[in-house]
Design a protein around this motif. Structure first.
Motif, PDB file in Angstrom:
ATOM      1  N   LYS A  77      33.922  19.701  14.371  1.00 35.95           N
ATOM      2  CA  LYS A  77      33.364  18.986  15.564  1.00 35.95           C
ATOM      3  C   LYS A  77      33.356  20.242  16.730  1.00 35.95           C
ATOM      4  CE  LYS A  77      34.423  14.727  16.216  1.00 35.95           C
ATOM      5  NZ  LYS A  77      35.307  13.502  16.333  1.00 35.95           N
ATOM      6  N   LYS A  78      34.521  20.527  17.035  1.00 35.42           N
ATOM      7  CA  LYS A  78      34.702  21.586  17.922  1.00 35.42           C
ATOM      8  C   LYS A  78      33.838  22.434  18.033  1.00 35.42           C
ATOM      9  CE  LYS A  78      38.529  23.710  20.662  1.00 35.42           C
ATOM     10  NZ  LYS A  78      39.864  24.171  20.916  1.00 35.42           N
ATOM     11  N   LYS A  79      33.598  23.051  16.731  1.00 28.34           N
ATOM     12  CA  LYS A  79      32.586  24.372  16.608  1.00 28.34           C
ATOM     13  C   LYS A  79      31.321  23.776  17.292  1.00 28.34           C
ATOM     14  CE  LYS A  79      34.892  26.924  13.124  1.00 28.34           C
ATOM     15  NZ  LYS A  79      34.847  27.540  11.716  1.00 28.34           N
ATOM     16  N   ARG A  80      30.933  22.747  16.717  1.00 29.78           N
ATOM     17  CA  ARG A  80      29.425  22.192  17.031  1.00 29.78           C
ATOM     18  C   ARG A  80      29.258  22.110  18.447  1.00 29.78           C
ATOM     19  NH1 ARG A  80      27.421  16.780  17.311  1.00 29.78           N
ATOM     20  NH2 ARG A  80      25.189  16.640  17.205  1.00 29.78           N
ATOM     21  N   MET A  81      30.321  21.523  19.061  1.00 29.16           N
ATOM     22  CA  MET A  81      30.434  21.371  20.693  1.00 29.16           C
ATOM     23  C   MET A  81      30.446  22.618  21.293  1.00 29.16           C
ATOM     24  SD  MET A  81      33.093  19.249  22.781  1.00 29.16           S
ATOM     25  CE  MET A  81      34.152  20.419  22.713  1.00 29.16           C
ATOM     26  N   LEU A  82      30.922  23.892  20.617  1.00 28.90           N
ATOM     27  CA  LEU A  82      30.904  25.016  21.627  1.00 28.90           C
ATOM     28  C   LEU A  82      29.589  25.780  20.963  1.00 28.90           C
ATOM     29  CD1 LEU A  82      34.755  26.312  21.146  1.00 28.90           C
ATOM     30  CD2 LEU A  82      33.398  25.174  23.122  1.00 28.90           C
ATOM     31  N   GLU A 133      28.626  26.844  17.966  1.00 26.86           N
ATOM     32  CA  GLU A 133      29.280  27.919  17.011  1.00 26.86           C
ATOM     33  C   GLU A 133      28.490  27.339  15.498  1.00 26.86           C
ATOM     34  OE1 GLU A 133      33.359  28.494  16.879  1.00 26.86           O
ATOM     35  OE2 GLU A 133      33.416  29.247  18.984  1.00 26.86           O
ATOM     36  N   GLU A 134      28.502  28.192  14.803  1.00 27.78           N
ATOM     37  CA  GLU A 134      28.350  27.711  13.301  1.00 27.78           C
ATOM     38  C   GLU A 134      29.189  26.797  12.728  1.00 27.78           C
ATOM     39  OE1 GLU A 134      28.274  31.000  10.827  1.00 27.78           O
ATOM     40  OE2 GLU A 134      26.539  32.224  11.701  1.00 27.78           O
ATOM     41  N   TYR A 135      28.560  25.658  11.868  1.00 32.57           N
ATOM     42  CA  TYR A 135      29.193  24.615  11.552  1.00 32.57           C
ATOM     43  C   TYR A 135      28.667  24.196  10.324  1.00 32.57           C
ATOM     44  CZ  TYR A 135      25.998  21.343  13.762  1.00 32.57           C
ATOM     45  OH  TYR A 135      25.203  20.570  14.155  1.00 32.57           O
ATOM     46  N   ILE A 136      29.257  22.721   9.779  1.00 34.98           N
ATOM     47  CA  ILE A 136      28.826  22.430   8.361  1.00 34.98           C
ATOM     48  C   ILE A 136      28.433  21.064   8.873  1.00 34.98           C
ATOM     49  CG2 ILE A 136      29.165  21.749   6.045  1.00 34.98           C
ATOM     50  CD1 ILE A 136      29.366  24.735   6.565  1.00 34.98           C
ATOM     51  N   ARG A 192      24.912  24.713   9.538  1.00 38.56           N
ATOM     52  CA  ARG A 192      24.181  25.053  10.990  1.00 38.56           C
ATOM     53  C   ARG A 192      24.207  26.247  11.555  1.00 38.56           C
ATOM     54  NH1 ARG A 192      20.608  20.568  10.152  1.00 38.56           N
ATOM     55  NH2 ARG A 192      22.005  18.584   9.670  1.00 38.56           N
ATOM     56  N   MET A 193      23.128  26.739  12.021  1.00 41.08           N
ATOM     57  CA  MET A 193      23.140  28.117  12.838  1.00 41.08           C
ATOM     58  C   MET A 193      23.790  27.939  14.259  1.00 41.08           C
ATOM     59  SD  MET A 193      21.664  29.750  10.362  1.00 41.08           S
ATOM     60  CE  MET A 193      21.669  31.430  11.232  1.00 41.08           C
ATOM     61  N   LYS A 211      21.888  33.774  30.855  1.00 42.44           N
ATOM     62  CA  LYS A 211      22.945  33.878  30.037  1.00 42.44           C
ATOM     63  C   LYS A 211      24.258  33.457  30.611  1.00 42.44           C
ATOM     64  CE  LYS A 211      21.706  38.439  27.957  1.00 42.44           C
ATOM     65  NZ  LYS A 211      21.974  39.678  27.845  1.00 42.44           N
ATOM     66  N   HIS A 212      24.263  33.344  31.894  1.00 41.08           N
ATOM     67  CA  HIS A 212      25.404  32.701  32.465  1.00 41.08           C
ATOM     68  C   HIS A 212      25.079  31.070  32.261  1.00 41.08           C
ATOM     69  CE1 HIS A 212      28.636  32.017  35.588  1.00 41.08           C
ATOM     70  NE2 HIS A 212      27.803  30.979  36.217  1.00 41.08           N
ATOM     71  N   ILE A 213      24.029  30.513  32.770  1.00 46.07           N
ATOM     72  CA  ILE A 213      23.821  29.095  32.424  1.00 46.07           C
ATOM     73  C   ILE A 213      24.294  28.807  31.194  1.00 46.07           C
ATOM     74  CG2 ILE A 213      22.180  27.326  32.585  1.00 46.07           C
ATOM     75  CD1 ILE A 213      21.063  28.858  34.826  1.00 46.07           C
ATOM     76  N   PHE A 214      23.573  29.524  30.027  1.00 45.07           N
ATOM     77  CA  PHE A 214      23.753  29.179  28.652  1.00 45.07           C
ATOM     78  C   PHE A 214      25.117  29.113  28.091  1.00 45.07           C
ATOM     79  CE2 PHE A 214      24.293  30.559  24.353  1.00 45.07           C
ATOM     80  CZ  PHE A 214      23.395  29.545  23.505  1.00 45.07           C
ATOM     81  N   ALA A 215      26.134  30.384  28.615  1.00 43.54           N
ATOM     82  CA  ALA A 215      27.430  30.365  28.300  1.00 43.54           C
ATOM     83  C   ALA A 215      28.275  29.439  29.048  1.00 43.54           C
ATOM     84  CB  ALA A 215      27.787  31.621  28.917  1.00 43.54           C
ATOM     85  N   ASN A 216      28.014  28.700  30.217  1.00 38.70           N
ATOM     86  CA  ASN A 216      28.668  27.773  30.832  1.00 38.70           C
ATOM     87  C   ASN A 216      28.491  26.463  30.166  1.00 38.70           C
ATOM     88  OD1 ASN A 216      30.215  26.913  33.176  1.00 38.70           O
ATOM     89  ND2 ASN A 216      28.271  25.634  33.599  1.00 38.70           N
ATOM     90  N   PHE A 217      27.126  26.270  29.735  1.00 35.73           N
ATOM     91  CA  PHE A 217      26.910  24.981  29.088  1.00 35.73           C
ATOM     92  C   PHE A 217      27.426  24.857  27.890  1.00 35.73           C
ATOM     93  CE2 PHE A 217      23.766  22.442  26.537  1.00 35.73           C
ATOM     94  CZ  PHE A 217      23.831  21.213  27.230  1.00 35.73           C
ATOM     95  N   TRP A 218      27.602  26.002  26.927  1.00 43.51           N
ATOM     96  CA  TRP A 218      28.129  25.669  25.598  1.00 43.51           C
ATOM     97  C   TRP A 218      29.697  25.941  25.691  1.00 43.51           C
ATOM     98  CZ3 TRP A 218      25.715  22.972  22.045  1.00 43.51           C
ATOM     99  CH2 TRP A 218      24.513  22.770  22.319  1.00 43.51           C
ATOM    100  N   LYS A 219      30.006  26.770  26.393  1.00 47.00           N
ATOM    101  CA  LYS A 219      31.514  26.967  26.138  1.00 47.00           C
ATOM    102  C   LYS A 219      32.699  25.929  27.071  1.00 47.00           C
ATOM    103  CE  LYS A 219      30.590  30.312  23.389  1.00 47.00           C
ATOM    104  NZ  LYS A 219      30.686  30.104  21.833  1.00 47.00           N
ATOM    105  N   ASN A 220      32.151  25.797  28.166  1.00 44.40           N
ATOM    106  CA  ASN A 220      33.213  25.169  29.155  1.00 44.40           C
ATOM    107  C   ASN A 220      33.290  23.856  29.226  1.00 44.40           C
ATOM    108  OD1 ASN A 220      33.660  27.796  29.633  1.00 44.40           O
ATOM    109  ND2 ASN A 220      32.224  28.227  31.501  1.00 44.40           N
ATOM    110  N   ILE A 221      32.269  23.032  28.708  1.00 44.51           N
ATOM    111  CA  ILE A 221      31.964  21.552  28.684  1.00 44.51           C
ATOM    112  C   ILE A 221      32.242  20.935  27.621  1.00 44.51           C
ATOM    113  CG2 ILE A 221      31.147  21.659  31.217  1.00 44.51           C
ATOM    114  CD1 ILE A 221      28.374  21.186  30.127  1.00 44.51           C
ATOM    115  N   ASN A 222      32.244  19.627  27.440  1.00 44.36           N
ATOM    116  CA  ASN A 222      32.373  18.900  26.448  1.00 44.36           C
ATOM    117  C   ASN A 222      31.070  18.032  26.307  1.00 44.36           C
ATOM    118  OD1 ASN A 222      32.568  16.635  27.872  1.00 44.36           O
ATOM    119  ND2 ASN A 222      34.818  16.455  27.826  1.00 44.36           N
TER     120      ASN A 222
END
Length: 633
Positions: free
Chosen positions: A125-130, A132-135, A150-151, A181-192
């Motif tokens: 679940k954490k990988k999906r939220m970040l 990243e690749e997940y099942i 999932r890609m 790139k900055h908006i994308f990284a902040n959206f996927w790495k820093n918030i739930n």
């Protein structure tokens, strides 16, 4: 039990002996380490009355099976010269400072809490939220299966229409690849996930479309998309918005339409969950509790009365109570989690043990306080009961045992109470034969290591013209033979109902037959004298220092009370005796102190009412005792 002799007198090095017992090879021929049997004891206070030589029992004694006859002969040889006894209050914890041996403290007796962060499903679940690749999951024949890869989320290249680039409404051209790139990284790495939904909903403006007479409505809403350029919102096209955040159109639409509904339903679920949690907490609060006697100075934890022995029993009690009141019942797992959050525990306090001794632990420690009445009826679970305490003295030579029983209306657990036990038991032995006395005790402050007990022992040393030495055992090795008495009494009490405190006396006497029964004494308030009165004390303090930063009472390892009215101390077993920096008084009252109590100590009114409510499960001939209990108005 083998006894070990030493010619070093009262200056025997206790902690050195503890170390040498493991490091030195056995002296007896034919004995090897594999033949040594370890015998653990619970903590207590040991008294040794001696003539020429000093004997003591190793707290965790190395006992050689092949030397049984030799040890028996050695014990018989010195039996005429040495009298030894153990004393222990059944409610006495040890809470002491240890300058001698550095013991690695471990988190013992703590219930392990589940760590969901290490669960495979939570990691997925954490990988999906970040991003990243997940099942992922899929449905196969009405079953949910997790086997779909999932890609990874990636920043897609924005493909804006020509009209969009020329438009004055959209500001897509203002966002560079670096900003995206900055908006994308902040959206996927820093918030739930919840923050992601709120972020998207704040950047999409939903408008209702208006129908005209000429055209029919094809959609009910239109969407305006925005991206943040610093603190300013700029409108962009749909393709720019979705590609920058790495989302699909159906995801955004789903979040916009369902966010409000999901938030309201979540609040409803949380309110239901909180109400159940409150009901469990109210149930736990209604149960009678006892304070900790083992670390009362450093812990505020309360213990459930020992009528509840396991968490399974506690949960069954909660479940039955909830069903009777038609209340919702939580699961066992959720109940255990709430129980762990509260500052309470089942009443199973353990003696202090070092890392070596705990490896050879063989049994449970008996309860530190007895209750009266002791019933199997379920009505007793919710009622507070009368506390009954036991102070036990054990003579290692004659195997004579004396148990002092008293309830909470006779005395409370303070230093002056314990001083009375020291005075009564030691003076009864010294009246028969005056010999130097060595006391081994734990470092419990309110019971053993304080100025009240010290002054009481000094009075005995002066009265009988004898030296009394008090040694405080090293933490982890304060287990004593006297606890075997408590264990025997505990087994006798098993499955037996107690209606009156006097029944503990008869049970104690029945607990042992050979070589002779235990001696049990029931005490009332008239037994206790006020040794806490400054008028009867020579020393106002036994602190080994005067200024801030000097050694304190916790640092004391040995105290010696001499017949010349002086107290000497050691900060380690290896050091020499030093005189206390505090001078004794020139004038003090040598007479017997006044009575500590003028009448019985009243109990709380709520406890008195609970005991009255329990009378319907107690025989009628016992009601008189509970009717005459003093209580606070």
């Amino acid at each position: 039990m083998p006894e070990m002799a030493s010619n070093e007198g009262s200056d025997i090095i206790m902690d050195k002996f503890l170390k040498d017992a493991w490091a030195t090879p056995p002296s007896s021929p034919g004995t090897s380490y594999s033949e040594l049997e370890l015998s653990p004891y619970t903590h207590g206070m040991r008294i040794s009355i001696e003539n020429d030589e000093e004997f003591f029992n190793f707290p965790t004694t190395a006992r050689a099976k092949s030397d049984t006859d030799n040890n028996a002969a050695e014990s018989k040889k010195h039996s005429n010269d040495s009298i030894k006894c153990d004393c222990d209050i059944h409610t006495s914890p040890s809470n002491q400072h240890l300058p001698e041996i550095k013991i690695l403290e471990e988190n013992k007796n703590k219930r392990r809490k589940r760590n969901t962060d290490n669960w495979k499903r939570e990691i997925n679940k954490k990988k999906r939220m970040l991003g990243e690749e997940y099942i992922g999951f899929r449905k196969v024949q009405n079953k949910i299966v997790q086997d779909v890869p999932r890609m990874k989320r990636v920043l897609n290249k924005s493909i804006c229409a020509k009209a969009c680039k020329k438009s004055k409404t959209f500001d897509c051209k203002r966002f560079s690849e670096q900003q995206r790139k900055h908006i994308f990284a902040n959206f996927w790495k820093n918030i739930n996930w919840q923050q992601k939904q709120k972020y998207v909903c704040s950047l999409v403006h939903v408008q209702n479309t208006k129908a005209t007479k000429r055209s029919k409505l094809k959609k009910s809403n239109s969407f305006a998309y925005f991206l943040k350029d610093g603190t300013e919102r700029r409108r962009v096209c749909k393709n720019m918005f979705l590609s920058t955040l790495g989302l699909k159109a159906w995801t955004v639409r789903s979040w916009l339409t369902n966010t409000q509904v999901s938030c309201s339903s979540k609040k409803k679920r949380n309110s239901t969950k909180n109400s159940k949690k409150k009901l469990v907490k109210n149930f736990l609060a209604s149960l009678p509790k006892l304070p900790s006697h083992y670390c009362r100075s450093t812990s505020s934890k309360l213990y459930l009365e020992p009528v509840i022995e396991t968490k399974s029993q506690l949960y069954s009690l909660y479940k039955n109570n909830a069903l009777e009141l038609s209340l919702p019942v939580v699961s066992r797992c959720y109940f255990d989690n709430i129980f762990s959050e509260e500052n309470i525990s089942l009443f199973k306090p353990k003696k202090d043990e070092c890392n070596t001794c705990i490896a050879f632990k063989t049994g449970n420690i008996s309860e530190a306080v007895k209750l009266c009445p002791k019933l199997n009826a379920s009505a007793a679970y919710y009622k507070t009961k009368l506390a009954v305490h036991n102070f036990t003295a054990y003579n290692l030579v004659t195997k004579e045992v004396v148990c002092y029983w008293f309830d909470e209306t006779a005395a409370d657990l303070k230093s002056s109470t314990f001083a009375n036990f020291y005075m009564d038991y030691i003076s009864s032995i010294l009246r028969k034969d005056v010999k130097p006395v060595v006391i081994y005790s734990d470092g419990c402050t309110y019971q053993n290591r304080n100025s009240v007990v010290a002054n009481a022992l000094l009075r005995l040393a002066i009265e009988y013209n004898v030296d009394i030495t008090q040694k405080f055992l090293v933490k982890g090795h304060t287990q004593m033979e006297v606890d075997s008495v408590h264990s025997v009494i505990e087994r006798k009490l098993k499955n037996r109902q107690i209606y009156l405190p006097s029944q503990y006396i008869s049970t104690t006497q029945e607990s042992r037959r050979n070589p002779f029964p235990y001696i049990a004494r029931e005490l009332d308030y008239t037994f206790f004298k006020d040794y806490d009165n400054k008028e009867y004390q020579l020393y106002e303090s036994i602190r080994p220092g005067r200024k801030k930063g000097d050694k304190v009472v916790f640092d004391l390892r040995v105290l010696k009370y001499s017949s010349d009215a002086s107290i000497n101390y050691k900060l380690s077993f290896e050091s020499t005796f030093l005189e206390l920096p505090h001078r004794p008084k020139r004038k003090w009252n040598k007479n017997t102190p006044h009575a500590l109590y003028l009448s019985r100590i009243p109990i709380q009114k709520s406890k008195y009412q609970h005991l009255q409510e329990l009378k319907h499960v107690i025989p009628s001939d016992c009601h008189y005792f509970y009717d005459n209990l003093p209580y606070k108005q």
